[in-house]
Design an enzyme around this catalytic site. Structure first.
Site, PDB file in Angstrom:
ATOM      1  CG  LEU A   4      36.589  40.059  35.610  1.00  0.00           C
ATOM      2  CD1 LEU A   4      35.733  39.859  34.381  1.00  0.00           C
ATOM      3  CD2 LEU A   4      36.112  39.182  36.767  1.00  0.00           C
ATOM      4  CG  ASP A   5      44.629  39.289  34.633  1.00  0.00           C
ATOM      5  OD1 ASP A   5      44.800  38.201  35.221  1.00  0.00           O
ATOM      6  OD2 ASP A   5      45.421  39.744  33.789  1.00  0.00           O
ATOM      7  CG  LEU A   6      41.994  42.170  40.862  1.00  0.00           C
ATOM      8  CD1 LEU A   6      41.140  42.212  42.118  1.00  0.00           C
ATOM      9  CD2 LEU A   6      42.581  43.535  40.558  1.00  0.00           C
ATOM     10  CB  THR A  42      46.393  35.259  36.034  1.00  0.00           C
ATOM     11  OG1 THR A  42      46.716  36.359  35.163  1.00  0.00           O
ATOM     12  CG2 THR A  42      47.642  34.465  36.363  1.00  0.00           C
TER      13      THR A  42
END
Length: 160
Positions: A4-6, A42
């Site tokens: 969930l924050d690649l 992000t």
């Protein structure tokens, strides 16, 4: 688990040249078929369903972010360009930057202030006599030129 924050900052290459994901601080366990409703990560890499603040499934959201990560890695887009592209791709058209704001973005101006837009001057009611004389010399009809300017037509004559 879903990350969930690649993003590029969370992908590294190890000593063997293998890509590794890091920073699982926002990751969570998921149950297939069960939707998530926490919105973090992000924003530039958010999947549309997260941007729309809809419940979402973790793996498809990670796949979307992976696409953004892959694009950034392959195209080597600078942070400034990423910032501009992110601004331009604002989902709400009312929140999207104007062309003047785009042209004034630091990535385009490289720290310089944007040049001011030329002031909008009202079209004259009658043509300038000096210009009219030159246009007649170029073969323009005096009457047609005067009427075009007075009626604010945007035709070849007025443009000239």
């Amino acid at each position: 688990m879903v990350h969930l924050d690649l993003k590029p900052n969370n992908a590294v290459v190890d000593a063997n040249g293998k890509a590794k994901l890091i920073d699982f601080g926002l990751s969570t366990r998921f149950t297939p078929g069960k939707k998530l409703n926490r919105f973090w990560g992000t924003p530039i890499y958010f999947a549309p369903e997260i941007i729309h603040k809809k419940e979402f499934e973790g793996p498809p959201a990670d796949v979307w972010s992976l696409g953004g990560l892959l694009y950034a890695m392959l195209t080597h887009v600078s942070e400034g360009a990423q910032s501009l592209i992110h601004d331009i791709f604002t989902m709400d058209p009312k929140q999207r930057p104007t062309i003047d704001q785009v042209l004034g973005h630091p990535w385009l101006t490289q720290g310089e202030k944007p040049s001011p837009s030329p002031p909008c001057e009202a079209l004259p009611k009658l043509p300038d006599p000096t210009i009219l004389t030159k246009m007649i010399g170029m073969g323009f009809d005096q009457y047609h030129t005067s009427v075009s300017v007075a009626s604010r037509k945007f035709n070849y004559t007025v443009v000239t």
